[in-house]
Design an enzyme around this catalytic site. Structure first.
Site, short mmCIF file in Angstrom:
data_model
loop_
_atom_site.label_atom_id
_atom_site.label_comp_id
_atom_site.label_asym_id
_atom_site.label_seq_id
_atom_site.Cartn_x
_atom_site.Cartn_y
_atom_site.Cartn_z
N LYS A 39 9.69 -6.80 2.06
CA LYS A 39 8.29 -6.56 2.43
C LYS A 39 7.51 -6.05 1.21
O LYS A 39 8.11 -5.62 0.22
CB LYS A 39 8.24 -5.55 3.57
CG LYS A 39 8.86 -4.21 3.24
CD LYS A 39 9.24 -3.43 4.47
CE LYS A 39 9.78 -2.07 4.07
NZ LYS A 39 10.53 -1.43 5.15
N TYR A 267 -10.29 14.05 -18.23
CA TYR A 267 -11.21 14.50 -17.18
C TYR A 267 -10.85 15.88 -16.66
O TYR A 267 -9.67 16.20 -16.48
CB TYR A 267 -11.20 13.53 -16.00
CG TYR A 267 -11.81 12.19 -16.31
CD1 TYR A 267 -13.14 12.08 -16.71
CD2 TYR A 267 -11.07 11.02 -16.17
CE1 TYR A 267 -13.71 10.84 -16.98
CE2 TYR A 267 -11.62 9.78 -16.44
CZ TYR A 267 -12.94 9.69 -16.84
OH TYR A 267 -13.49 8.47 -17.11
N MET A 315 -8.17 5.81 -15.18
CA MET A 315 -7.98 4.50 -14.54
C MET A 315 -7.22 3.52 -15.44
O MET A 315 -6.33 2.82 -14.97
CB MET A 315 -9.33 3.91 -14.14
CG MET A 315 -9.18 2.67 -13.26
SD MET A 315 -10.73 1.90 -12.85
CE MET A 315 -11.44 3.05 -11.69
C1 LIG Z 1 11.75 -0.99 4.89
C2 LIG Z 1 12.74 -1.05 5.96
C3 LIG Z 1 14.10 -1.14 5.66
C4 LIG Z 1 14.67 -1.04 4.25
O1 LIG Z 1 14.71 0.31 3.87
P1 LIG Z 1 15.34 0.75 2.46
O2 LIG Z 1 15.42 2.23 2.54
O3 LIG Z 1 14.38 0.31 1.40
O4 LIG Z 1 16.67 0.11 2.34
C5 LIG Z 1 14.98 -1.32 6.72
N1 LIG Z 1 14.53 -1.38 7.99
C6 LIG Z 1 13.22 -1.26 8.30
C7 LIG Z 1 12.80 -1.32 9.73
C8 LIG Z 1 12.29 -1.08 7.30
O5 LIG Z 1 11.00 -0.96 7.62
#
Ligand SMILES: *Cc1c(COP(=O)(O)O)cnc(C)c1O
Length: 390
Positions: A39, A267, A315
């Site tokens: 993801k 800043y 930035m």
């Molecule tokens: C992101 C996610 C994972 C993976 O988690 P990691 O700690 O990066 O291995 C597994 N299951 C679900 C539901 C997630 O959202």
């Protein structure tokens, strides 16, 4: 210095990713399916390149956050199951069938909706049932899951392919993880139909793997961070795997300048020079993914030496102290995350490399490795290293 560098870039070592997958698989019982979690653009590593390499390296399935990520993934290769981890909105439903995706369901409302969708298109909608064992996010509360499971099994236009849960604290609270695992196992025990369903049963994220018992009914794991080379938790299995970091993050020195003691830096004047100083202004800032929380706390590697960040990260530019590194020069590479060779005159204890891990960088930024990776912005080109030999 190096003709192939930019102002700020991330280097992604796909061969290291492949080796990590191999090591994780080798540490798990052979019947366990490997669901690669990719993801958020593969945790900022770049979806197409990362996924293609994971496909070639033996990942059994993929998990993404939503149907749009799933659609992008489907373009890279067909045949791999794609689990959508997030809730699917009503207007997104059609993508499930179009791209042959597996939805996560955890409410009666979702089950009704997807059953209707399947009926309309005369094709069963593939789903995994998600159970909340103490994460408090998606999932049907474990004590109420049985009726929903039965409702899904009875639904003619839904194909149940898995049941899973998610740990909230696998990297910090083994006892709570054990409680969640026990709740899930207790539920599975109460589902006698389970045996003839040939379902994927999964709970473990990267940190969970450490407490995955080989004789448990789990037959899949969902691995995100660990495949990118970071163990979010020190445990015996995770220590044994020794994953290699896949991503490194670099910028350059734009200019080097000298300022007298007492001058405030950047800043809001959050740092005042305590000595006459040599400063390097780097060609990257929070617009590239160096969080402002790194201000006055992080260090970067230049010529193999740690140089502290002074004042606020801005930035597009970040200021570091190179007073103790007089040879620092415009064009030099400044590494925020990753390793650099140490020059012979600076070697101590035989160390030839100095490394800043994402864990260390995240600690400086009061953040977590996952979010640091996701914060590296679109402006930052990803350069891929593909060769298998080190
Ligand atoms: C992101 C996610 C994972 C993976 O988690 P990691 O700690 O990066 O291995 C597994 N299951 C679900 C539901 C997630 O959202």
């Amino acid at each position: 210095m190096n003709g192939s560098t930019h102002r700020c870039w991330a280097e992604i070592d796909l061969a290291a990713l492949e080796r990590n997958l191999g090591k994780i698989r080798a540490a798990l019982p052979s019947h366990i399916r490997y669901v690669a979690v990719v993801k958020a653009d593969a945790y900022g590593h770049g979806m197409p390149q990362t996924v293609a390499r994971l496909m070639q390296s033996g990942a059994d399935a993929f998990a993404v956050a939503n149907v749009y990520e799933a659609a992008e993934l489907r373009e890279i290769g067909s045949g791999w199951p794609i689990l959508v981890l997030g809730a699917v909105l009503p207007e997104e439903e059609a993508h499930l069938l179009h791209y042959d995706l597996v939805a996560t369901v955890s409410t009666a409302e979702e089950v009704e909706r997807l059953d209707k969708l399947g009926r309309k298109h005369k094709r069963p909608v593939r789903v995994h049932l998600k159970v909340d064992t103490g994460m408090g996010r998606l999932g049907i509360w474990h004590t109420e899951a049985r009726p929903l499971f039965e409702r899904i099994v009875a639904a003619k236009n839904i194909a149940l392919e898995g049941v899973f849960t998610h740990f909230s604290s696998a990297d910090s609270d083994p006892d709570y993880t054990l409680l969640q695992r026990r709740r899930f196992l207790q539920l599975l025990d109460k589902l006698p139909e389970l045996a003839d369903q040939r379902l994927l049963i999964h709970a473990d994220n990267s940190a969970g793997l450490d407490t995955l018992a080989p004789d448990s009914p789990f037959n899949a794991v969902r691995v995100g961070l660990l495949q990118f080379g970071h163990a979010p938790y020190r445990g015996s299995l995770l220590d044994r795997i020794k994953p290699e970091p896949v991503l490194s993050f670099h910028a350059r020195i734009g200019i080097v300048k000298e300022l007298p003691s007492g001058v405030p830096i950047s800043y809001s004047q959050t740092h005042k020079l305590r000595r006459r100083s040599q400063l390097a202004v780097l060609t990257a800032g929070y617009g590239d993914g160096i969080p402002t929380t790194a201000s006055n706390r992080a260090s970067v590697l230049i010529r193999g030496r740690r140089c502290p960040v002074l004042g606020r990260v801005t930035m597009d530019q970040t200021i570091v102290d190179v007073t103790d590194l007089p040879e620092a020069a415009p064009g030099d590479i400044a590494t925020m995350i990753g390793a650099q060779a140490v020059t012979i005159e600076h070697q101590k204890d035989g160390e030839t490399h100095e490394r800043i891990t994402v864990e260390e960088f995240a600690y400086w930024c009061d953040n977590i490795p996952w979010e640091i990776f996701c914060s590296i912005t679109k402006r930052v080109p990803r350069q891929y290293k593909t060769t298998r030999d080190q």
